[in-house]
Design a protein around this motif. Structure first.
Motif, short mmCIF file in Angstrom:
data_model
loop_
_atom_site.label_atom_id
_atom_site.label_comp_id
_atom_site.label_asym_id
_atom_site.label_seq_id
_atom_site.Cartn_x
_atom_site.Cartn_y
_atom_site.Cartn_z
N GLN A 101 -1.17 5.01 2.70
CA GLN A 101 -1.68 4.76 4.03
C GLN A 101 -2.13 6.04 4.73
OE1 GLN A 101 0.54 2.31 6.62
NE2 GLN A 101 0.64 0.59 5.23
N TYR A 150 -5.36 -2.45 3.76
CA TYR A 150 -6.22 -1.35 3.31
C TYR A 150 -7.07 -1.74 2.10
CZ TYR A 150 -3.48 1.62 6.42
OH TYR A 150 -2.87 2.16 7.52
N ASN A 157 0.83 -1.20 0.00
CA ASN A 157 0.00 0.00 0.00
C ASN A 157 0.87 1.25 0.00
OD1 ASN A 157 -2.71 1.34 0.45
ND2 ASN A 157 -1.53 2.16 2.17
N ASN A 169 -7.77 6.19 4.63
CA ASN A 169 -8.43 4.90 4.55
C ASN A 169 -8.26 4.13 5.86
OD1 ASN A 169 -9.11 5.41 1.91
ND2 ASN A 169 -7.28 4.43 1.09
N GLU A 170 -9.27 3.38 6.23
CA GLU A 170 -9.20 2.58 7.43
C GLU A 170 -8.76 1.16 7.07
OE1 GLU A 170 -12.82 2.62 9.59
OE2 GLU A 170 -12.79 4.78 9.98
N LYS A 171 -8.06 0.55 8.01
CA LYS A 171 -7.63 -0.83 7.80
C LYS A 171 -8.82 -1.77 7.86
CE LYS A 171 -2.86 -0.80 9.52
NZ LYS A 171 -1.94 -1.40 10.51
#
Length: 231
Positions: free
Chosen positions: A59, A120, A56, A63-65
């Motif tokens: 990060q 992600y 990714n 965006n949320e995991k």
């Protein structure tokens, strides 16, 4: 006029040869850079993909995991493409790197493959290292997928107890006396993968070749947050 044409074609030929030689040199150097280097008892590799494995690149975009349950679901769906005999054994959740997933066969309990998952995006791809180079039954193909030989036969020359000692000696010699390799681990077709501990915490992984006893140390995962054992 004829001489001019000969000069032009001569220049084209010269440039083509130069490009060919340059490409050959680049491919040679690239192949060499992907080779593990011999280090004491075996192979030592400080990161085949140029350091920490992290597919990714955004990060910090907000965006949320994905949750571990979502990762597990994605991997289980991915494994359906290989029939009904593969299941997730462990998921290693890392703080700032792609998650590591160990996959095993249901009927034998033998390790089948090691994969990485982008936390992600859910992108799944094979882990570099022994998983690609030493696996005698499941192997990587172009495009990041796997093929396997259902009739493949493999007999380890190095027993797991011997592999544990090789791995433990390696980490103590190279990392320090405070590091150890417990007996727990996974036997794959061609190698073993073990967890490295310090102060009773898992801090890394390494693999031992089941035919030669060579060691492949992995330092590209980063800080471990959680280990989820499924089986």
């Amino acid at each position: 006029m004829r001489n001019k044409h000969q000069l032009v074609w001569g220049m084209i030929l010269f440039v083509s040869i130069a490009v060919l030689i340059g490409s050959s040199i680049w491919l040679f150097l690239f192949a060499k850079s992907a080779e593990p280097v011999v280090y004491n008892q075996g192979y030592y590799n400080s990161g085949m993909m140029g350091g920490r494995v992290n597919s990714n690149q955004n990060q910090n975009s907000g965006n949320e995991k994905l949750t571990p349950d979502q990762i597990l679901s994605d991997v289980e769906n991915y494994l359906k493409g290989y029939g009904n005999n593969l299941q997730v054994a462990d998921i290693f959740v890392f703080k700032d790197a792609d998650y590591y997933v160990s996959v095993e066969e249901k009927d034998t309990g033998t390790g089948a493959m090691e994969i990485l998952v982008n936390p992600y995006t859910g992108q799944i791809y094979p882990e570099p290292g022994p998983n690609m180079r030493w696996n005698e039954k499941y192997s990587m193909m172009m495009g990041g997928s796997f093929r396997y030989n259902a009739n493949a036969t493999y007999t380890a020359k190095v027993k797991q107890t011997e592999a544990v000692k090789i791995a433990d000696d390696f980490v103590k010699n190279q990392l320090g006396e405070g590091y150890s390799v417990p007996g727990e681990g996974h036997a794959f077709y061609g190698y073993y993968t073990f967890y490295i501990k310090k102060d009773d915490k898992v801090i890394g992984m390494l693999s031992v070749n089941g035919l030669t006893g060579k060691v492949w140390y992995r330092d590209w995962h980063g800080e471990l947050e959680q280990v989820i054992s499924e089986h």
